[in-house]
Design an enzyme around this catalytic site. Structure first.
Site, mmCIF file in Angstrom:
data_model
loop_
_atom_site.group_PDB
_atom_site.id
_atom_site.type_symbol
_atom_site.label_atom_id
_atom_site.label_comp_id
_atom_site.label_asym_id
_atom_site.label_seq_id
_atom_site.Cartn_x
_atom_site.Cartn_y
_atom_site.Cartn_z
ATOM 1 C CE1 TYR A 79 -3.168 2.897 0.714
ATOM 2 C CE2 TYR A 79 -3.773 1.828 2.747
ATOM 3 C CZ TYR A 79 -3.960 2.815 1.830
ATOM 4 O OH TYR A 79 -4.960 3.728 2.038
ATOM 5 C CE LYS A 133 -5.318 2.007 -1.717
ATOM 6 N NZ LYS A 133 -4.840 3.386 -1.646
#
Lengths: 300, 300
Positions: free
Chosen positions: B134, B162
């Site tokens: 992330y 991400k």
């Protein structure tokens, strides 16, 4: 002048061993700073890894600090991302017998000035303990403005503002501190942080030095502080210049915490790899460099 | 193609009421996204306020998400400042029946690339669950590099990255995504975040959209996603352009979370002031503006 918000406040590490607080090592750091004669001890500052510890660990560390500080007043860091958690840490600091609390606007989602003001207002309403406003953009990423200092400092219960490093040029440093002084009430002290800036900060009119190195190496920090308090600018600056290799190590390693942890380990004041993972200690090469500086500067 | 790391992942809010998780409101958001047909639901993303919740709250939210998502796979955010806390959240995600975990390098003290690599290595060693890396510098302040993407993506167990928003110009967006694709293994998907960039990101070759608005407004997010997946670039862009007033509100309020919280409140999907303090909701004036946009765009 005998106020915990003036003079030298020592910020000890909270050493971990196998991911648990090494209570004996922490108590030792507190006793060492108190014995050296610092004006206050701030447990659970950024250097004390408050942001990484859970509520029970923090409550326990606050109690240990007070138990081992003797007559020296203990301030306790109470910041957290969520206001309700801050209030829990404040209650624990009260129970521990803290003389004040240190509160930073920790962020994950960026905060507005109004968010931060309301955080301080809420905490000030809920405790009788004096509050230090902790402005540390390197860790909180929250940018204070003079306007926000003024709004928060006007709240009842605010005792001090811990500011980041001041300009290195003496006239600029004095102007910087005077500008802050001009917008906050006279009873609110200003404390400098960023150890490399401490001598200039104190000479520029800061009332306190909230000091990382004093948590591990109180003696050189006291030399700078007492010289500055006696208006012996030359002596204060000379000691700060002497410590320049240390300030260079801080700069080279993205801040003071990894270097101070290595110094504590080097001096036998903490276990190896005493920082909370994922913060890894310095490499073997960097540790050797730290050891060399410790020896050359006769730090102990 | 039926992978939780492709297509549209909805990131619901975790609404609070009086500083406690409003479990009914959260379950309602999960059911709504699942019923709309999103490809996965990511509980406890940044929008889900993971950073503000304690371990028990997070474990409970993960279980509620899985219980209310039906057949839709649930991913769970497991980040924390301390590695040992991350591992606790990973264990809770496993117990809840998560299909994967989302891990951001949260920071208080700045982290090095090696710190972050070791964090991911440690977590990957300890769980069989696939991991989404992330990268959200707006909240973590950790700057990933392509080199670090490559090192981490080569670890076993890494399923997806991400990424923050892509360049708005289509050719630049394609080059940006291709550059990341070029350094990571083929099985690791790339998911765009930053809702305003989603259409361009998907059209530029991203496999997934990790979406804030899909957690509250799944229908328009699905229109963009399905159009992009059918290579109907005009339709994907048209829907994103139609939502421009929403993207402007995000930009005006320092990110999406306060605006999305106001939308959820406006639509009766969450209680008033559902964000964790110190994050205050929008002002009455800003809420009125949000209400106007919700009505004009027929968001529901």
């Amino acid at each position: 002048m005998s106020s915990p918000f003036r003079g030298l406040s020592a910020f000890p590490l909270t050493p971990l061993r196998d991911d648990r607080v090494d209570e004996a090592a922490f108590a030792g750091l507190v006793e060492r700073a108190a014995a050296a004669g610092v004006d206050s001890i701030t447990a659970l500052g950024s250097t004390g890894s408050y942001a990484y510890l859970d509520a029970d660990e923090r409550a326990r560390v606050a109690r240990i600090a007070v138990a081992h500080a003797g007559e020296t007043p203990v301030l306790v860091g109470v910041a957290a991302l969520r206001t309700s958690h801050v209030l829990r840490h404040v209650a624990a600091a009260e129970d521990a017998g803290a003389a004040g609390v240190l509160l930073a606007p920790m962020t994950y989602q960026p905060l507005t000035d109004d968010d931060v003001f309301e955080l301080f207002r809420t905490v000030a309403e809920r405790t009788e303990l004096p509050i230090i406003v902790y402005d540390n953009p390197g860790t909180t990423r929250f940018p204070f403005t003079p306007e926000l200092y003024a709004r928060i400092a006007a709240l009842p219960g605010i005792a001090s503002i811990k500011i980041p490093g001041v300009p290195t040029e003496p006239f600029a440093a004095r102007a910087h501190v005077a500008a802050i002084r001009g917008v906050i009430p006279p009873h609110v002290t200003i404390g400098v942080s960023g150890d490399a800036f401490a001598a200039e900060g104190l000479l520029a009119g800061c009332d306190a030095w909230y000091s990382v190195i004093a948590g591990t190496l109180p003696d050189p920090a006291l030399r700078i502080t007492r010289a500055a308090q006696s208006d012996d600018a030359d002596a204060a600056r000379a000691e700060s210049v002497r410590l320049e290799p240390l300030w260079c190590l801080f700069a080279a390693h993205g801040g003071s915490i990894r270097v101070v942890a290595a110094i504590a380990e080097q001096l036998g004041l903490g276990p190896p790899n005493c920082l909370p993972l994922p913060i890894r200690g310095l490499t073997a090469e960097a540790r050797a460099e730290v050891a060399r500086v410790v020896q050359e500067l006769d730090l102990r």
